[in-house]
Design a protein around this motif. Structure first.
Motif, PDB file in Angstrom:
ATOM      1  N   GLN A  86      18.677 -53.430   0.355  1.00 58.09           N
ATOM      2  CA  GLN A  86      19.331 -54.711   0.607  1.00 58.09           C
ATOM      3  C   GLN A  86      18.434 -55.633   1.441  1.00 58.09           C
ATOM      4  N   LEU A  87      17.761 -55.079   2.437  1.00 58.83           N
ATOM      5  CA  LEU A  87      16.874 -55.886   3.274  1.00 58.83           C
ATOM      6  C   LEU A  87      15.711 -56.458   2.470  1.00 58.83           C
ATOM      7  N   VAL A  88      15.152 -55.654   1.587  1.00 60.51           N
ATOM      8  CA  VAL A  88      14.057 -56.134   0.736  1.00 60.51           C
ATOM      9  C   VAL A  88      14.541 -57.286  -0.140  1.00 60.51           C
ATOM     10  N   LYS A  89      15.704 -57.114  -0.774  1.00 59.03           N
ATOM     11  CA  LYS A  89      16.251 -58.183  -1.627  1.00 59.03           C
ATOM     12  C   LYS A  89      16.490 -59.461  -0.825  1.00 59.03           C
ATOM     13  N   LEU A  90      17.064 -59.315   0.364  1.00 61.03           N
ATOM     14  CA  LEU A  90      17.324 -60.496   1.190  1.00 61.03           C
ATOM     15  C   LEU A  90      16.038 -61.218   1.566  1.00 61.03           C
ATOM     16  N   ASN A  91      15.042 -60.468   2.018  1.00 59.74           N
ATOM     17  CA  ASN A  91      13.790 -61.101   2.428  1.00 59.74           C
ATOM     18  C   ASN A  91      13.085 -61.751   1.249  1.00 59.74           C
ATOM     19  N   ARG A  92      13.121 -61.130   0.104  1.00 62.88           N
ATOM     20  CA  ARG A  92      12.508 -61.741  -1.088  1.00 62.88           C
ATOM     21  C   ARG A  92      13.257 -62.987  -1.535  1.00 62.88           C
ATOM     22  N   SER A  93      14.514 -63.117  -1.113  1.00 55.26           N
ATOM     23  CA  SER A  93      15.336 -64.266  -1.496  1.00 55.26           C
ATOM     24  C   SER A  93      15.338 -65.364  -0.439  1.00 55.26           C
ATOM     25  N   GLY A  94      14.539 -65.207   0.604  1.00 54.70           N
ATOM     26  CA  GLY A  94      14.409 -66.256   1.605  1.00 54.70           C
ATOM     27  C   GLY A  94      15.216 -66.058   2.877  1.00 54.70           C
ATOM     28  N   PHE A  95      15.904 -64.946   3.011  1.00 55.77           N
ATOM     29  CA  PHE A  95      16.592 -64.611   4.262  1.00 55.77           C
ATOM     30  C   PHE A  95      15.606 -63.785   5.096  1.00 55.77           C
ATOM     31  N   LEU A  96      15.085 -64.359   6.156  1.00 57.65           N
ATOM     32  CA  LEU A  96      14.073 -63.690   6.969  1.00 57.65           C
ATOM     33  C   LEU A  96      14.785 -62.847   8.023  1.00 57.65           C
ATOM     34  N   THR A  97      15.045 -61.588   7.693  1.00 57.86           N
ATOM     35  CA  THR A  97      15.853 -60.726   8.555  1.00 57.86           C
ATOM     36  C   THR A  97      15.092 -60.328   9.814  1.00 57.86           C
ATOM     37  N   ILE A  98      15.832 -60.295  10.938  1.00 58.36           N
ATOM     38  CA  ILE A  98      15.221 -59.879  12.201  1.00 58.36           C
ATOM     39  C   ILE A  98      16.004 -58.776  12.895  1.00 58.36           C
ATOM     40  N   ASN A  99      17.252 -58.571  12.498  1.00 57.97           N
ATOM     41  CA  ASN A  99      18.070 -57.531  13.121  1.00 57.97           C
ATOM     42  C   ASN A  99      19.182 -57.164  12.139  1.00 57.97           C
ATOM     43  N   SER A 100      19.441 -55.880  12.008  1.00 57.17           N
ATOM     44  CA  SER A 100      20.487 -55.453  11.080  1.00 57.17           C
ATOM     45  C   SER A 100      20.890 -54.028  11.392  1.00 57.17           C
ATOM     46  N   GLN A 101      22.062 -53.672  10.907  1.00 58.65           N
ATOM     47  CA  GLN A 101      22.492 -52.277  11.014  1.00 58.65           C
ATOM     48  C   GLN A 101      23.502 -51.996   9.913  1.00 58.65           C
ATOM     49  N   PRO A 102      23.493 -50.755   9.409  1.00 57.08           N
ATOM     50  CA  PRO A 102      24.475 -50.371   8.396  1.00 57.08           C
ATOM     51  C   PRO A 102      25.817 -50.055   9.043  1.00 57.08           C
ATOM     52  N   ALA A 103      26.856 -50.058   8.240  1.00 56.56           N
ATOM     53  CA  ALA A 103      28.167 -49.627   8.716  1.00 56.56           C
ATOM     54  C   ALA A 103      28.173 -48.109   8.854  1.00 56.56           C
ATOM     55  N   GLN A 147      29.869 -48.058  13.578  1.00 53.33           N
ATOM     56  CA  GLN A 147      29.127 -49.319  13.605  1.00 53.33           C
ATOM     57  C   GLN A 147      29.727 -50.271  12.589  1.00 53.33           C
ATOM     58  N   LYS A 148      29.780 -51.541  12.973  1.00 55.00           N
ATOM     59  CA  LYS A 148      30.079 -52.597  12.011  1.00 55.00           C
ATOM     60  C   LYS A 148      28.760 -52.999  11.363  1.00 55.00           C
ATOM     61  N   GLU A 149      28.812 -53.276  10.073  1.00 56.60           N
ATOM     62  CA  GLU A 149      27.609 -53.756   9.390  1.00 56.60           C
ATOM     63  C   GLU A 149      27.285 -55.146   9.938  1.00 56.60           C
ATOM     64  N   TYR A 150      25.987 -55.390  10.145  1.00 59.37           N
ATOM     65  CA  TYR A 150      25.545 -56.598  10.829  1.00 59.37           C
ATOM     66  C   TYR A 150      24.185 -57.009  10.278  1.00 59.37           C
ATOM     67  N   CYS A 151      23.983 -58.311  10.160  1.00 64.63           N
ATOM     68  CA  CYS A 151      22.668 -58.813   9.768  1.00 64.63           C
ATOM     69  C   CYS A 151      22.417 -60.133  10.486  1.00 64.63           C
ATOM     70  N   GLU A 152      21.226 -60.242  11.041  1.00 64.32           N
ATOM     71  CA  GLU A 152      20.779 -61.469  11.686  1.00 64.32           C
ATOM     72  C   GLU A 152      19.492 -61.898  11.017  1.00 64.32           C
ATOM     73  N   CYS A 153      19.410 -63.180  10.676  1.00 66.87           N
ATOM     74  CA  CYS A 153      18.245 -63.653   9.928  1.00 66.87           C
ATOM     75  C   CYS A 153      18.055 -65.151  10.120  1.00 66.87           C
ATOM     76  N   PHE A 154      16.882 -65.617   9.746  1.00 68.77           N
ATOM     77  CA  PHE A 154      16.633 -67.040   9.598  1.00 68.77           C
ATOM     78  C   PHE A 154      16.792 -67.357   8.120  1.00 68.77           C
ATOM     79  N   CYS A 155      17.466 -68.459   7.813  1.00 70.22           N
ATOM     80  CA  CYS A 155      17.539 -68.891   6.410  1.00 70.22           C
ATOM     81  C   CYS A 155      17.716 -70.401   6.333  1.00 70.22           C
TER      82      CYS A 155
END
Length: 197
Positions: free
Chosen positions: A18-35, A57-65
């Motif tokens: 999921q992180l690879v797909k997001l970054n390739r789609s322009g979401f520059l991830t900097i912090n994340s965690q699975p549920a 854990q709650k699923e979480y994603c932080e990114c620049f987009c």
């Protein structure tokens, strides 16, 4: 990821696709965690706090987009994902808060252990997020812009990202549902914004 100096944590490999797909789609991830829903606290990937307990854990994603992706994501969450919060802010301080009645301070990680109160090592606080955002946007100038000659294509790209992108945090409060599938609502909601799943 080139903009992160620390290696990925073992739990990040659970959401690597999921992180690879997001970054390739322009979401520059900097912090994340699975549920995580009640894994043993001595689990080799997501465990912490010693043996005999259970972690969550709650699923979480932080990114620049981009502003477009940010607004599309907010709309998508408002219309289709009632268990999620999204917080976003840009370098000018334009702020967006949406989901579960605009949210507030929430636990992201917690553990239950014998003979102890519930341990809550990770929270999300929207006000602290805004303070962090100021620092995060300053890093684009203080660290990244200095690497490239002014007027170069790379320098212009970094200026454009700093000046037009949002720092976005997405939280899925339904950690039970999110922990049951690789295609959880959080990752699906984000990838829908850029036409990929």
């Amino acid at each position: 990821i080139p903009w992160c100096e620390t290696p990925l944590q073992p739990e990040s490999f659970l959401i690597r696709t999921q992180l690879v797909k997001l970054n390739r789609s322009g979401f520059l991830t900097i912090n994340s965690q699975p549920a995580v829903n009640g894994k043993p606290s001595d689990d080799s990937v997501v465990g912490w706090g010693g043996a005999g307990g259970y972690v969550y854990q709650k699923e979480y994603c932080e990114c620049f987009c981009s502003a477009f992706h940010t607004r599309t994501l907010v709309k998508n969450i408002e219309e289709n994902y009632p268990s999620m919060n999204v917080y976003a802010v840009n370098a000018r301080g334009e702020e967006i808060r949406s989901g579960t009645s605009v949210g507030g301070v929430t636990a992201l990680t917690w553990g239950v252990f014998p003979n102890r109160e519930i341990v809550q090592p990770t929270i999300f606080d929207p006000d602290v997020f805004l303070v962090w955002a100021e620092e995060a946007f300053e890093l684009w100038s203080a660290q990244w812009l200095k690497l490239y000659k002014e007027g170069s294509e790379s320098h212009s790209l970094i200026e454009s990202i700093r000046d037009s992108y949002f720092l976005v945090a997405v939280i899925d409060n339904d950690y039970v549902l999110s922990s049951q599938s690789e295609d959880s609502p959080l990752w699906t909601s984000m990838l829908e914004c850029c036409g990929s799943k």
